[in-house]
Scaffold this motif. Structure first.
Motif, PDB file in Angstrom:
ATOM      1  N   GLU A 142     -18.873  15.706  -2.456  1.00  0.00           N
ATOM      2  CA  GLU A 142     -17.498  16.185  -2.513  1.00  0.00           C
ATOM      3  C   GLU A 142     -16.911  16.433  -1.125  1.00  0.00           C
ATOM      4  O   GLU A 142     -15.692  16.413  -0.945  1.00  0.00           O
ATOM      5  CB  GLU A 142     -17.418  17.465  -3.365  1.00  0.00           C
ATOM      6  N   ASP A 143     -17.774  16.631  -0.131  1.00  0.00           N
ATOM      7  CA  ASP A 143     -17.309  16.877   1.238  1.00  0.00           C
ATOM      8  C   ASP A 143     -17.071  15.588   2.032  1.00  0.00           C
ATOM      9  O   ASP A 143     -16.521  15.631   3.132  1.00  0.00           O
ATOM     10  CB  ASP A 143     -18.326  17.739   1.999  1.00  0.00           C
ATOM     11  N   ILE A 144     -17.468  14.455   1.481  1.00  0.00           N
ATOM     12  CA  ILE A 144     -17.325  13.186   2.197  1.00  0.00           C
ATOM     13  C   ILE A 144     -15.893  12.685   2.050  1.00  0.00           C
ATOM     14  O   ILE A 144     -15.352  12.620   0.943  1.00  0.00           O
ATOM     15  CB  ILE A 144     -18.316  12.125   1.674  1.00  0.00           C
ATOM     16  N   GLN A 145     -15.309  12.326   3.175  1.00  0.00           N
ATOM     17  CA  GLN A 145     -13.951  11.778   3.190  1.00  0.00           C
ATOM     18  C   GLN A 145     -13.920  10.489   2.378  1.00  0.00           C
ATOM     19  O   GLN A 145     -14.788   9.628   2.535  1.00  0.00           O
ATOM     20  CB  GLN A 145     -13.536  11.487   4.641  1.00  0.00           C
ATOM     21  N   LEU A 146     -12.949  10.349   1.502  1.00  0.00           N
ATOM     22  CA  LEU A 146     -12.772   9.095   0.771  1.00  0.00           C
ATOM     23  C   LEU A 146     -12.222   8.039   1.728  1.00  0.00           C
ATOM     24  O   LEU A 146     -11.624   8.369   2.759  1.00  0.00           O
ATOM     25  CB  LEU A 146     -11.825   9.292  -0.409  1.00  0.00           C
ATOM     26  N   PRO A 147     -12.423   6.757   1.403  1.00  0.00           N
ATOM     27  CA  PRO A 147     -11.907   5.701   2.286  1.00  0.00           C
ATOM     28  C   PRO A 147     -10.419   5.896   2.549  1.00  0.00           C
ATOM     29  O   PRO A 147      -9.663   6.267   1.645  1.00  0.00           O
ATOM     30  CB  PRO A 147     -12.146   4.423   1.477  1.00  0.00           C
ATOM     31  N   GLN A 148     -10.041   5.662   3.800  1.00  0.00           N
ATOM     32  CA  GLN A 148      -8.624   5.801   4.141  1.00  0.00           C
ATOM     33  C   GLN A 148      -8.252   4.848   5.263  1.00  0.00           C
ATOM     34  O   GLN A 148      -9.088   4.494   6.089  1.00  0.00           O
ATOM     35  CB  GLN A 148      -8.296   7.237   4.536  1.00  0.00           C
ATOM     36  N   LYS A 149      -6.986   4.449   5.247  1.00  0.00           N
ATOM     37  CA  LYS A 149      -6.455   3.631   6.328  1.00  0.00           C
ATOM     38  C   LYS A 149      -6.071   4.566   7.464  1.00  0.00           C
ATOM     39  O   LYS A 149      -5.507   5.627   7.243  1.00  0.00           O
ATOM     40  CB  LYS A 149      -5.234   2.847   5.862  1.00  0.00           C
ATOM     41  N   MET A 150      -6.376   4.148   8.688  1.00  0.00           N
ATOM     42  CA  MET A 150      -6.131   5.009   9.841  1.00  0.00           C
ATOM     43  C   MET A 150      -4.770   4.759  10.485  1.00  0.00           C
ATOM     44  O   MET A 150      -4.388   5.473  11.399  1.00  0.00           O
ATOM     45  CB  MET A 150      -7.244   4.842  10.866  1.00  0.00           C
ATOM     46  N   SER A 151      -4.050   3.745  10.014  1.00  0.00           N
ATOM     47  CA  SER A 151      -2.681   3.524  10.466  1.00  0.00           C
ATOM     48  C   SER A 151      -1.905   2.876   9.331  1.00  0.00           C
ATOM     49  O   SER A 151      -2.494   2.328   8.389  1.00  0.00           O
ATOM     50  CB  SER A 151      -2.635   2.645  11.724  1.00  0.00           C
ATOM     51  N   GLU A 152      -0.607   2.919   9.423  1.00  0.00           N
ATOM     52  CA  GLU A 152       0.262   2.437   8.353  1.00  0.00           C
ATOM     53  C   GLU A 152       0.021   0.963   8.007  1.00  0.00           C
ATOM     54  O   GLU A 152       0.032   0.575   6.843  1.00  0.00           O
ATOM     55  CB  GLU A 152       1.727   2.640   8.755  1.00  0.00           C
ATOM     56  N   LEU A 153      -0.215   0.134   8.995  1.00  0.00           N
ATOM     57  CA  LEU A 153      -0.366  -1.299   8.762  1.00  0.00           C
ATOM     58  C   LEU A 153      -1.814  -1.783   8.822  1.00  0.00           C
ATOM     59  O   LEU A 153      -2.068  -2.994   8.849  1.00  0.00           O
ATOM     60  CB  LEU A 153       0.497  -2.081   9.751  1.00  0.00           C
ATOM     61  N   ALA A 154      -2.755  -0.869   8.822  1.00  0.00           N
ATOM     62  CA  ALA A 154      -4.176  -1.255   8.843  1.00  0.00           C
ATOM     63  C   ALA A 154      -4.515  -2.046   7.585  1.00  0.00           C
ATOM     64  O   ALA A 154      -4.022  -1.751   6.494  1.00  0.00           O
ATOM     65  CB  ALA A 154      -5.054  -0.019   8.934  1.00  0.00           C
ATOM     66  N   SER A 155      -5.368  -3.051   7.736  1.00  0.00           N
ATOM     67  CA  SER A 155      -5.801  -3.825   6.569  1.00  0.00           C
ATOM     68  C   SER A 155      -7.063  -3.244   5.959  1.00  0.00           C
ATOM     69  O   SER A 155      -7.354  -3.487   4.792  1.00  0.00           O
ATOM     70  CB  SER A 155      -6.020  -5.288   6.943  1.00  0.00           C
ATOM     71  N   GLY A 156      -7.822  -2.479   6.734  1.00  0.00           N
ATOM     72  CA  GLY A 156      -9.083  -1.940   6.251  1.00  0.00           C
ATOM     73  C   GLY A 156      -9.042  -0.441   6.043  1.00  0.00           C
ATOM     74  O   GLY A 156      -8.305   0.286   6.711  1.00  0.00           O
ATOM     75  N   PHE A 157      -9.860   0.004   5.100  1.00  0.00           N
ATOM     76  CA  PHE A 157     -10.071   1.426   4.827  1.00  0.00           C
ATOM     77  C   PHE A 157     -11.359   1.837   5.531  1.00  0.00           C
ATOM     78  O   PHE A 157     -12.409   1.223   5.304  1.00  0.00           O
ATOM     79  CB  PHE A 157     -10.249   1.672   3.324  1.00  0.00           C
ATOM     80  N   ASP A 158     -11.318   2.859   6.360  1.00  0.00           N
ATOM     81  CA  ASP A 158     -12.536   3.337   7.013  1.00  0.00           C
ATOM     82  C   ASP A 158     -13.455   3.983   5.986  1.00  0.00           C
ATOM     83  O   ASP A 158     -13.009   4.695   5.083  1.00  0.00           O
ATOM     84  CB  ASP A 158     -12.203   4.339   8.116  1.00  0.00           C
ATOM     85  N   LEU A 159     -14.770   3.728   6.149  1.00  0.00           N
ATOM     86  CA  LEU A 159     -15.792   4.293   5.278  1.00  0.00           C
ATOM     87  C   LEU A 159     -16.598   5.323   6.052  1.00  0.00           C
ATOM     88  O   LEU A 159     -16.812   5.176   7.256  1.00  0.00           O
ATOM     89  CB  LEU A 159     -16.732   3.194   4.769  1.00  0.00           C
ATOM     90  N   TYR A 160     -17.074   6.334   5.349  1.00  0.00           N
ATOM     91  CA  TYR A 160     -17.763   7.469   5.962  1.00  0.00           C
ATOM     92  C   TYR A 160     -19.198   7.564   5.460  1.00  0.00           C
ATOM     93  O   TYR A 160     -19.483   7.288   4.298  1.00  0.00           O
ATOM     94  CB  TYR A 160     -16.998   8.756   5.644  1.00  0.00           C
TER      95      TYR A 160
END
Length: 149
Positions: free
Chosen positions: A14-32
């Protein structure tokens, strides 16, 4: 075209960040990283790192797991079998196969960004068995057949 993708946290993350884009036009979601304790990746070694989530994708979509450019440049950390493919019918935890191609040990900590995930459409392809293929100028040339430039 927009696609609806379901995401489910794996219990205990529950403490792990869900995938998210780091900028408005990013094509990828960062994984943690959802590691329970720090993982030291020695030079030349590999490790399968959990992400803490699973996906529910519709047919015709895949998720590709790719390296983060900053980790590759600064530390030599990249993904094996890149891009890794998450199929639409897979419902297990997404994991990232990392390798250290750098010169120094690299420590992966909980909730650290480790890779990126890009969604791609997958065409519906039917293979047709034939006795002969149509000729092309290239023919069967491959793996450097045009010479070094």
């Amino acid at each position: 075209m927009s696609h609806q993708v379901q995401i489910k946290r794996i219990e205990g993350n529950e403490d792990i960040q869900l995938p998210q884009k780091m900028s408005e036009l990013a094509s990828g979601f960062d994984l943690y990283a959802a590691v329970s304790e720090p993982v030291t990746l020695e030079p030349g070694r590999r490790a399968l790192i959990p992400s803490g989530f699973a996906l529910g994708m519709p047919a015709g979509l895949e998720a590709q797991i790719r390296p983060r450019s900053g980790l590759a440049l600064k530390h030599g950390i990249t993904c094996l079998n890149s891009p890794g493919t998450i199929d639409a019918d897979y419902r297990g935890e997404v994991k990232v196969l990392l390798i250290n191609l750098g010169q120094e040990p690299f420590v992966i900590n909980r909730n650290e960004r480790i890779a990126q995930m890009v969604f791609q459409e997958v065409p519906n392809v039917a293979l047709e068995v034939v006795a002969e293929l149509a000729e092309t100028v290239r023919g069967a040339g491959g793996f450097g057949h045009t010479g070094r430039k």
